[in-house]
Design a protein around this motif. Structure first.
Motif, PDB file in Angstrom:
ATOM      1  N   LEU A   1      32.046  42.330  78.319  1.00 14.77           N
ATOM      2  CA  LEU A   1      31.774  40.929  78.226  1.00 14.77           C
ATOM      3  C   LEU A   1      31.958  40.404  76.835  1.00 14.77           C
ATOM      4  O   LEU A   1      32.142  39.229  76.610  1.00 14.77           O
ATOM      5  CB  LEU A   1      30.615  40.322  78.998  1.00 14.77           C
ATOM      6  CG  LEU A   1      30.261  39.129  79.130  1.00 14.77           C
ATOM      7  CD1 LEU A   1      31.439  38.323  80.017  1.00 14.77           C
ATOM      8  CD2 LEU A   1      28.744  38.845  79.973  1.00 14.77           C
ATOM      9  N   ARG A   2      31.452  41.101  75.914  1.00 10.91           N
ATOM     10  CA  ARG A   2      31.332  40.634  74.579  1.00 10.91           C
ATOM     11  C   ARG A   2      32.830  40.427  74.015  1.00 10.91           C
ATOM     12  O   ARG A   2      32.697  39.649  72.868  1.00 10.91           O
ATOM     13  CB  ARG A   2      30.601  41.559  73.588  1.00 10.91           C
ATOM     14  CG  ARG A   2      31.058  43.187  73.610  1.00 10.91           C
ATOM     15  CD  ARG A   2      30.302  44.244  72.590  1.00 10.91           C
ATOM     16  NE  ARG A   2      30.700  45.395  72.995  1.00 10.91           N
ATOM     17  CZ  ARG A   2      30.518  46.212  73.816  1.00 10.91           C
ATOM     18  NH1 ARG A   2      29.788  45.854  74.683  1.00 10.91           N
ATOM     19  NH2 ARG A   2      31.183  47.405  73.776  1.00 10.91           N
ATOM     20  N   GLU A   3      33.712  41.048  74.483  1.00 13.19           N
ATOM     21  CA  GLU A   3      35.070  40.807  74.014  1.00 13.19           C
ATOM     22  C   GLU A   3      35.824  39.587  74.727  1.00 13.19           C
ATOM     23  O   GLU A   3      36.925  39.260  74.725  1.00 13.19           O
ATOM     24  CB  GLU A   3      36.025  42.194  74.304  1.00 13.19           C
ATOM     25  CG  GLU A   3      35.431  43.196  73.160  1.00 13.19           C
ATOM     26  CD  GLU A   3      36.317  44.441  73.351  1.00 13.19           C
ATOM     27  OE1 GLU A   3      37.406  44.380  73.972  1.00 13.19           O
ATOM     28  OE2 GLU A   3      35.686  45.553  72.747  1.00 13.19           O
TER      29      GLU A   3
ATOM     30  N   ALA B   1      21.176  26.412  75.540  1.00 10.66           N
ATOM     31  CA  ALA B   1      20.940  27.477  75.950  1.00 10.66           C
ATOM     32  C   ALA B   1      22.150  28.293  76.315  1.00 10.66           C
ATOM     33  O   ALA B   1      22.298  29.579  76.352  1.00 10.66           O
ATOM     34  CB  ALA B   1      20.308  27.121  77.189  1.00 10.66           C
ATOM     35  N   MET B   2      23.361  27.511  76.651  1.00 10.37           N
ATOM     36  CA  MET B   2      24.691  27.990  76.848  1.00 10.37           C
ATOM     37  C   MET B   2      24.944  28.835  75.522  1.00 10.37           C
ATOM     38  O   MET B   2      25.670  29.887  75.363  1.00 10.37           O
ATOM     39  CB  MET B   2      25.557  27.225  77.046  1.00 10.37           C
ATOM     40  CG  MET B   2      27.036  27.832  77.597  1.00 10.37           C
ATOM     41  SD  MET B   2      27.038  28.844  78.901  1.00 10.37           S
ATOM     42  CE  MET B   2      26.993  27.778  80.165  1.00 10.37           C
ATOM     43  N   ALA B   3      24.980  28.127  74.249  1.00  6.02           N
ATOM     44  CA  ALA B   3      25.373  28.686  72.973  1.00  6.02           C
ATOM     45  C   ALA B   3      24.637  29.948  72.943  1.00  6.02           C
ATOM     46  O   ALA B   3      24.898  31.009  72.229  1.00  6.02           O
ATOM     47  CB  ALA B   3      25.136  27.595  71.798  1.00  6.02           C
ATOM     48  N   LEU B   4      23.245  29.958  73.286  1.00  9.70           N
ATOM     49  CA  LEU B   4      22.141  31.119  73.026  1.00  9.70           C
ATOM     50  C   LEU B   4      23.026  32.579  73.852  1.00  9.70           C
ATOM     51  O   LEU B   4      23.094  33.596  73.238  1.00  9.70           O
ATOM     52  CB  LEU B   4      21.124  30.921  73.435  1.00  9.70           C
ATOM     53  CG  LEU B   4      19.946  31.992  73.413  1.00  9.70           C
ATOM     54  CD1 LEU B   4      19.751  32.539  72.383  1.00  9.70           C
ATOM     55  CD2 LEU B   4      18.604  31.608  74.353  1.00  9.70           C
ATOM     56  N   LEU B   5      23.546  32.192  74.981  1.00 10.98           N
ATOM     57  CA  LEU B   5      23.827  33.044  75.890  1.00 10.98           C
ATOM     58  C   LEU B   5      25.405  33.719  75.288  1.00 10.98           C
ATOM     59  O   LEU B   5      25.586  34.673  75.218  1.00 10.98           O
ATOM     60  CB  LEU B   5      23.989  32.666  77.347  1.00 10.98           C
ATOM     61  CG  LEU B   5      22.844  32.275  78.135  1.00 10.98           C
ATOM     62  CD1 LEU B   5      23.054  31.791  79.496  1.00 10.98           C
ATOM     63  CD2 LEU B   5      21.828  33.238  78.164  1.00 10.98           C
ATOM     64  N   GLU B   6      25.878  32.863  74.847  1.00 15.90           N
ATOM     65  CA  GLU B   6      27.423  33.141  74.073  1.00 15.90           C
ATOM     66  C   GLU B   6      27.122  33.869  72.931  1.00 15.90           C
ATOM     67  O   GLU B   6      28.182  34.783  72.540  1.00 15.90           O
ATOM     68  CB  GLU B   6      28.251  31.991  73.774  1.00 15.90           C
ATOM     69  CG  GLU B   6      28.652  31.248  75.313  1.00 15.90           C
ATOM     70  CD  GLU B   6      29.521  29.900  74.953  1.00 15.90           C
ATOM     71  OE1 GLU B   6      28.966  29.235  74.015  1.00 15.90           O
ATOM     72  OE2 GLU B   6      30.505  29.431  75.963  1.00 15.90           O
ATOM     73  N   SER B   7      26.051  33.797  72.302  1.00 17.43           N
ATOM     74  CA  SER B   7      25.920  34.538  71.000  1.00 17.43           C
ATOM     75  C   SER B   7      25.277  36.043  71.338  1.00 17.43           C
ATOM     76  O   SER B   7      25.142  36.464  70.262  1.00 17.43           O
ATOM     77  CB  SER B   7      25.024  33.578  69.942  1.00 17.43           C
ATOM     78  OG  SER B   7      23.841  33.790  70.649  1.00 17.43           O
ATOM     79  N   TYR B   8      24.793  36.200  72.434  1.00 12.88           N
ATOM     80  CA  TYR B   8      24.338  37.707  72.667  1.00 12.88           C
ATOM     81  C   TYR B   8      25.457  38.680  73.004  1.00 12.88           C
ATOM     82  O   TYR B   8      26.493  38.278  73.652  1.00 12.88           O
ATOM     83  CB  TYR B   8      23.187  37.523  73.931  1.00 12.88           C
ATOM     84  CG  TYR B   8      22.619  38.690  74.390  1.00 12.88           C
ATOM     85  CD1 TYR B   8      21.889  39.180  73.281  1.00 12.88           C
ATOM     86  CD2 TYR B   8      22.629  39.127  75.694  1.00 12.88           C
ATOM     87  CE1 TYR B   8      21.284  40.362  73.602  1.00 12.88           C
ATOM     88  CE2 TYR B   8      21.885  40.301  75.905  1.00 12.88           C
ATOM     89  CZ  TYR B   8      21.384  40.803  74.914  1.00 12.88           C
ATOM     90  OH  TYR B   8      20.488  42.145  75.073  1.00 12.88           O
ATOM     91  N   ALA B   9      25.313  39.821  72.832  1.00 20.24           N
ATOM     92  CA  ALA B   9      26.310  40.675  72.782  1.00 20.24           C
ATOM     93  C   ALA B   9      26.328  40.984  74.339  1.00 20.24           C
ATOM     94  O   ALA B   9      27.413  42.206  74.522  1.00 20.24           O
ATOM     95  CB  ALA B   9      26.036  42.157  72.031  1.00 20.24           C
ATOM     96  N   TRP B  10      25.369  41.160  75.164  1.00 14.55           N
ATOM     97  CA  TRP B  10      25.584  41.632  76.563  1.00 14.55           C
ATOM     98  C   TRP B  10      25.731  42.964  76.767  1.00 14.55           C
ATOM     99  O   TRP B  10      26.789  43.327  77.247  1.00 14.55           O
ATOM    100  CB  TRP B  10      26.453  40.865  77.415  1.00 14.55           C
ATOM    101  CG  TRP B  10      25.847  39.350  77.495  1.00 14.55           C
ATOM    102  CD1 TRP B  10      26.446  38.193  76.908  1.00 14.55           C
ATOM    103  CD2 TRP B  10      24.727  38.693  78.056  1.00 14.55           C
ATOM    104  NE1 TRP B  10      25.738  37.179  76.997  1.00 14.55           N
ATOM    105  CE2 TRP B  10      24.753  37.348  77.803  1.00 14.55           C
ATOM    106  CE3 TRP B  10      23.726  39.315  78.971  1.00 14.55           C
ATOM    107  CZ2 TRP B  10      23.691  36.653  78.133  1.00 14.55           C
ATOM    108  CZ3 TRP B  10      22.672  38.634  79.415  1.00 14.55           C
ATOM    109  CH2 TRP B  10      22.742  37.131  79.122  1.00 14.55           C
ATOM    110  N   PRO B  11      25.068  44.082  76.326  1.00 13.94           N
ATOM    111  CA  PRO B  11      25.295  45.557  76.276  1.00 13.94           C
ATOM    112  C   PRO B  11      25.257  45.847  77.933  1.00 13.94           C
ATOM    113  O   PRO B  11      26.110  46.920  78.273  1.00 13.94           O
ATOM    114  CB  PRO B  11      24.006  46.215  75.663  1.00 13.94           C
ATOM    115  CG  PRO B  11      23.010  45.190  75.787  1.00 13.94           C
ATOM    116  CD  PRO B  11      23.672  43.701  75.829  1.00 13.94           C
TER     117      PRO B  11
END
Length: 525
Positions: free
Chosen positions: A317-319, A351-361
């Motif tokens: 997801l990070r890609e 909040a969306m910007a926060l989620l988009e900045s996370y790497a989601w391992p």
């Protein structure tokens, strides 16, 4: 952004006002100055990204009713909100019969427009989720049902569509939680085996002594405890597709039998007198590096090449961060319906910007669980940063400590000589050690985000308790806006002790003196 909205209006001023309102609601606006331009826009590749259309009914050359009729002829399935200055009942009825989702009258109120957009997107997403669930249950899920817009997924979809046209064995590779099973189901639903059995086997979740019986079945009395005949997964998937998830976890002795089953198209149930023919398509998946397993002798090389005839790699997801807004909206709609919280309809842009900045391992599975928790926590109609405290803490967002909103033009206030930071800090690097909850920084490191306490000094040694105590008091004063009673209560000390420490550390002499006098007055009373 949570979605893309096409604004169609021939009035440039009204069009710009609508674009700005849409942007403020947290969506991405696109515009067209006529009905013909709107149809051309929607017929191009960028038209596939449009989630909703705000359409003016009164336009020269081709009016809104004409646009609705042509969209219906094309099979356009996205919601359309029409607007006009003439709000007669005949106009409303005509627009609704032509396929409009909602109707608003000029001048358009922003609150009314926002509610109309949220309702339209929510209903459309819910309908799409219902249809997706039905197609999944029926085995007719296709690649068009996948929630994705990322360019990185275009190759995956293209390969999957080509593989669906044959019975070639497929190996889907990717990290845990990226959606490998959804890709396998889309391949099944696009192939000639649609509506045939789709059987999933998690190879890593079966006890080793039951793997053979689970896959190939057994006859009654084949071993102790076999009181009935059992049909294995291979026979369950006959004429359909067998999905072997985490295939790298299979024991070596079972790998030999799996190889024979793939090569010969027949299996040997435990205790059976003769083999059984099966007609299945094999799709395997793994989150491991299969070459490393082969090199280490934990996976048979000949079986690897049998399974890896058509490899498909699903990126993490990070890609493919372009998928995050789509997935977030999809999960909000789903969980709001499941949990009976129909008010929850959207998410704030920050909040969306926060989620988009996370790497989601943990990839999509982790995002799904985060949205589930946020929907349960949410008391309003919109998800905010406050519903994602763990994510905010990991990316170093200021909301992990507190949220302060103030106009940029206002001066920065100070309390007891401590400046109150009203702007969110830049994301900080993760802590150097998971053993310590505070942000650990050494010499030459960047300043920690607001609310994090350094435990190492610039010389690399542990800081003194006095220095850490002083920094904690500074933080508390800034965080609670100089309200000393609240500061003392939150720190767990008396106000007289707090003022004494203020004098010791040289923090705000005037405040300390006033506080001492106040403390003396309280004591005298």
């Amino acid at each position: 952004m949570a979605g893309r909205i096409l604004v169609v209006d021939d009035d440039p001023i009204q069009r710009r006002l609508l674009e700005e309102a849409v942007r403020r609601f947290g969506y991405e606006p696109a515009s067209a100055d006529s009905g013909v331009a709107a149809l051309n826009f929607l017929s191009e590749a960028q038209g596939a990204e449009v989630d909703l259309v705000v359409l003016d009914l009164v336009m020269p050359e081709l009016d809104g009713m004409g646009v609705l009729e042509r969209l219906a002829a094309r099979g356009f399935d996205k919601p359309v909100i029409v607007q006009t200055a003439r709000g007669g009942i005949d106009t409303v009825v005509g627009a609704m019969r032509a396929g409009a989702f909602d109707f608003i009258v000029k001048p358009v109120g922003h609150e009314r427009l926002q509610v109309a957009i949220q309702n339209a997107l929510k209903v459309t997403a819910l309908e799409g989720e219902i249809q997706r669930l039905k197609r999944t249950a029926a085995g007719t899920l296709t690649f068009r049902d996948l929630v994705t817009r990322a360019p990185a997924m275009e190759r995956v979809i293209r390969l999957g569509e080509k593989a669906a046209g044959s019975s070639i064995p497929i190996l889907i590779e990717g990290e845990s939680g990226v959606g490998k099973e959804m890709i396998a189901r889309a391949i099944q639903g696009t192939s000639e085996r649609r509506q045939r059995p789709f059987v999933t086997v998690n190879c890593g979740a079966i006890p080793e002594n039951l793997v053979e019986s689970t896959l190939f079945g057994h006859e009654k009395g084949a071993f102790t405890g076999a009181v009935d005949r059992h049909v294995g997964k291979f026979q369950e998937a006959h004429t359909g597709t067998l999905f072997l998830d985490e295939v790298g976890e299979l024991p070596l002795d079972i790998q030999v039998k799996l190889l024979r089953a793939i090569q010969e198209g027949e299996i040997d149930p435990v205790g059976a007198r003769r083999p059984a023919k099966v007609d299945i398509r094999i799709i395997s998946a793994t989150n491991r590096n299969m070459i490393d397993l082969v090199t280490a002798g934990r996976f048979r090389e000949d079986l690897y090449y049998r399974l890896n005839v058509f490899p498909v790699f699903v990126p993490p997801l990070r890609e493919r961060r372009e998928d995050i807004p789509e997935l977030v909206r999809h999960f909000i709609t789903r969980f709001a319906a499941e949990e009976g919280k129909r008010r929850v309809a959207s998410i704030r842009p920050d909040a969306m910007a926060l989620l988009e900045s996370y790497a989601w391992p943990g990839n999509i599975r982790q995002l799904e669980n985060a949205i589930f928790r946020a929907v349960v926590l949410c008391d309003g109609a919109t998800l905010t940063v406050d519903e994602f405290p763990q994510i905010a803490a990991q990316v170093g967002h200021a909301s992990a400590i507190r949220r302060v909103e103030a106009p940029d033009a206002l001066p920065v206030p100070t309390f007891a000589g401590v400046a109150v930071n009203t702007a969110p800090p830049a994301p900080a690097p993760p802590p150097a050690s998971p053993m310590i909850g505070t942000a650990i920084q050494g010499a030459g490191s960047d300043p920690a985000p607001f609310g994090f306490i350094r435990s190492l000094a610039d010389d690399g040694h542990v800081r003194t308790l006095s220095a850490i105590e002083e920094e904690m008091i500074r933080l508390a004063i800034a965080h609670y806006g100089g309200r000393m009673a609240e500061v003392a209560r939150r720190l767990g000390i008396g106000r007289s002790t707090l003022y004494r420490k203020l004098r010791e550390f040289g923090l705000g002499d005037d405040v300390a003196d006033d506080g001492a006098a106040e403390a003396g007055t309280v004591a005298a009373e």
